[in-house]
Design a protein around this motif. Structure first.
Motif, PDB file in Angstrom:
ATOM      1  N   GLN A   1       0.828  -1.205   0.000  1.00 45.78           N
ATOM      2  CA  GLN A   1       0.000   0.000   0.000  1.00 45.78           C
ATOM      3  C   GLN A   1       0.860   1.252   0.000  1.00 45.78           C
ATOM      4  O   GLN A   1       0.559   2.229  -0.693  1.00 45.78           O
ATOM      5  N   THR A   2       1.942   1.241   0.769  1.00 46.62           N
ATOM      6  CA  THR A   2       2.853   2.388   0.802  1.00 46.62           C
ATOM      7  C   THR A   2       3.499   2.595  -0.565  1.00 46.62           C
ATOM      8  O   THR A   2       3.567   3.727  -1.074  1.00 46.62           O
ATOM      9  N   LEU A   3       3.967   1.526  -1.181  1.00 43.52           N
ATOM     10  CA  LEU A   3       4.577   1.634  -2.512  1.00 43.52           C
ATOM     11  C   LEU A   3       3.565   2.092  -3.556  1.00 43.52           C
ATOM     12  O   LEU A   3       3.886   2.910  -4.427  1.00 43.52           O
ATOM     13  N   LEU A   4       2.338   1.595  -3.470  1.00 42.03           N
ATOM     14  CA  LEU A   4       1.299   2.021  -4.405  1.00 42.03           C
ATOM     15  C   LEU A   4       0.987   3.501  -4.242  1.00 42.03           C
ATOM     16  O   LEU A   4       0.830   4.221  -5.235  1.00 42.03           O
ATOM     17  N   PHE A   5       0.940   3.978  -3.004  1.00 41.30           N
ATOM     18  CA  PHE A   5       0.674   5.390  -2.755  1.00 41.30           C
ATOM     19  C   PHE A   5       1.773   6.261  -3.365  1.00 41.30           C
ATOM     20  O   PHE A   5       1.492   7.246  -4.052  1.00 41.30           O
ATOM     21  N   PHE A   6       3.037   5.904  -3.129  1.00 43.32           N
ATOM     22  CA  PHE A   6       4.142   6.698  -3.678  1.00 43.32           C
ATOM     23  C   PHE A   6       4.181   6.631  -5.203  1.00 43.32           C
ATOM     24  O   PHE A   6       4.479   7.632  -5.861  1.00 43.32           O
ATOM     25  N   ALA A   7       3.841   5.491  -5.780  1.00 45.97           N
ATOM     26  CA  ALA A   7       3.795   5.380  -7.240  1.00 45.97           C
ATOM     27  C   ALA A   7       2.688   6.259  -7.806  1.00 45.97           C
ATOM     28  O   ALA A   7       2.866   6.915  -8.841  1.00 45.97           O
ATOM     29  N   LEU A   8       1.546   6.297  -7.129  1.00 44.86           N
ATOM     30  CA  LEU A   8       0.434   7.136  -7.578  1.00 44.86           C
ATOM     31  C   LEU A   8       0.791   8.621  -7.499  1.00 44.86           C
ATOM     32  O   LEU A   8       0.532   9.378  -8.441  1.00 44.86           O
ATOM     33  N   VAL A   9       1.415   9.023  -6.406  1.00 43.38           N
ATOM     34  CA  VAL A   9       1.842  10.423  -6.266  1.00 43.38           C
ATOM     35  C   VAL A   9       2.861  10.769  -7.337  1.00 43.38           C
ATOM     36  O   VAL A   9       2.782  11.831  -7.972  1.00 43.38           O
ATOM     37  N   LEU A  10       3.810   9.896  -7.577  1.00 44.40           N
ATOM     38  CA  LEU A  10       4.824  10.131  -8.597  1.00 44.40           C
ATOM     39  C   LEU A  10       4.210  10.211  -9.989  1.00 44.40           C
ATOM     40  O   LEU A  10       4.580  11.063 -10.797  1.00 44.40           O
ATOM     41  N   ALA A  11       3.215   9.360 -10.273  1.00 45.40           N
ATOM     42  CA  ALA A  11       2.576   9.365 -11.586  1.00 45.40           C
ATOM     43  C   ALA A  11       1.732  10.624 -11.810  1.00 45.40           C
ATOM     44  O   ALA A  11       1.600  11.090 -12.935  1.00 45.40           O
ATOM     45  N   LEU A  12       1.156  11.183 -10.752  1.00 50.49           N
ATOM     46  CA  LEU A  12       0.290  12.360 -10.896  1.00 50.49           C
ATOM     47  C   LEU A  12       1.037  13.688 -10.822  1.00 50.49           C
ATOM     48  O   LEU A  12       0.462  14.731 -11.129  1.00 50.49           O
ATOM     49  N   THR A  13       2.297  13.673 -10.426  1.00 56.20           N
ATOM     50  CA  THR A  13       3.043  14.913 -10.235  1.00 56.20           C
ATOM     51  C   THR A  13       3.144  15.729 -11.524  1.00 56.20           C
ATOM     52  O   THR A  13       2.831  16.923 -11.541  1.00 56.20           O
ATOM     53  N   LYS A  14       3.566  15.129 -12.601  1.00 58.99           N
ATOM     54  CA  LYS A  14       3.758  15.855 -13.863  1.00 58.99           C
ATOM     55  C   LYS A  14       2.444  16.387 -14.449  1.00 58.99           C
ATOM     56  O   LYS A  14       2.358  17.570 -14.778  1.00 58.99           O
ATOM     57  N   PRO A  15       1.385  15.561 -14.595  1.00 65.74           N
ATOM     58  CA  PRO A  15       0.148  16.107 -15.170  1.00 65.74           C
ATOM     59  C   PRO A  15      -0.490  17.197 -14.311  1.00 65.74           C
ATOM     60  O   PRO A  15      -0.974  18.200 -14.839  1.00 65.74           O
ATOM     61  N   VAL A  16      -0.488  17.029 -13.002  1.00 67.21           N
ATOM     62  CA  VAL A  16      -1.086  18.047 -12.137  1.00 67.21           C
ATOM     63  C   VAL A  16      -0.245  19.320 -12.171  1.00 67.21           C
ATOM     64  O   VAL A  16      -0.777  20.430 -12.196  1.00 67.21           O
ATOM     65  N   GLY A  17       1.074  19.187 -12.211  1.00 66.77           N
ATOM     66  CA  GLY A  17       1.945  20.355 -12.317  1.00 66.77           C
ATOM     67  C   GLY A  17       1.717  21.126 -13.604  1.00 66.77           C
ATOM     68  O   GLY A  17       1.662  22.359 -13.601  1.00 66.77           O
ATOM     69  N   LEU A  18       1.576  20.418 -14.706  1.00 65.36           N
ATOM     70  CA  LEU A  18       1.311  21.088 -15.985  1.00 65.36           C
ATOM     71  C   LEU A  18      -0.047  21.783 -15.983  1.00 65.36           C
ATOM     72  O   LEU A  18      -0.192  22.891 -16.499  1.00 65.36           O
ATOM     73  N   TYR A  19      -1.048  21.138 -15.390  1.00 60.57           N
ATOM     74  CA  TYR A  19      -2.374  21.746 -15.300  1.00 60.57           C
ATOM     75  C   TYR A  19      -2.329  23.020 -14.457  1.00 60.57           C
ATOM     76  O   TYR A  19      -2.869  24.053 -14.855  1.00 60.57           O
ATOM     77  N   LEU A  20      -1.667  22.964 -13.310  1.00 61.84           N
ATOM     78  CA  LEU A  20      -1.577  24.151 -12.454  1.00 61.84           C
ATOM     79  C   LEU A  20      -0.790  25.265 -13.130  1.00 61.84           C
ATOM     80  O   LEU A  20      -1.124  26.442 -12.984  1.00 61.84           O
ATOM     81  N   PHE A  21       0.236  24.924 -13.887  1.00 65.39           N
ATOM     82  CA  PHE A  21       0.977  25.939 -14.626  1.00 65.39           C
ATOM     83  C   PHE A  21       0.067  26.633 -15.630  1.00 65.39           C
ATOM     84  O   PHE A  21       0.080  27.858 -15.743  1.00 65.39           O
ATOM     85  N   ARG A  22      -0.730  25.851 -16.358  1.00 65.93           N
ATOM     86  CA  ARG A  22      -1.638  26.451 -17.336  1.00 65.93           C
ATOM     87  C   ARG A  22      -2.691  27.318 -16.664  1.00 65.93           C
ATOM     88  O   ARG A  22      -3.083  28.349 -17.196  1.00 65.93           O
ATOM     89  N   VAL A  23      -3.161  26.921 -15.498  1.00 68.68           N
ATOM     90  CA  VAL A  23      -4.181  27.689 -14.797  1.00 68.68           C
ATOM     91  C   VAL A  23      -3.628  29.035 -14.353  1.00 68.68           C
ATOM     92  O   VAL A  23      -4.256  30.076 -14.533  1.00 68.68           O
TER      93      VAL A  23
END
Length: 61
Positions: A8-30
């Motif tokens: 569960q810990t590894l899955l959580f960190f993988a999910l955070v790592l996978a979402l970092t780039k798309p969410v960062g790009l979205y916030l930059f555009r906003v």
């Protein structure tokens, strides 16, 4: 810690790592881009919520 706990810990960190780039790009555009993303989809929802709350767009907050 059990094996399930580690997975569960590894899955959580993988999910955070996978979402970092798309969410960062979205916030930059906003915050920095000239055009806002998703204005056709979220615009009517935002206007409906503002109307429901009684907020007038021409008045300062």
């Amino acid at each position: 810690m059990t094996l399930i706990g580690w997975l569960q810990t590894l899955l959580f960190f993988a999910l955070v790592l996978a979402l970092t780039k798309p969410v960062g790009l979205y916030l930059f555009r906003v915050f920095e881009a000239d055009t806002q993303p998703l204005p056709r989809v979220l615009g009517p929802i935002e206007r409906a919520l503002l109307r429901l709350c009684g907020v007038k767009r021409e008045h300062e907050q």
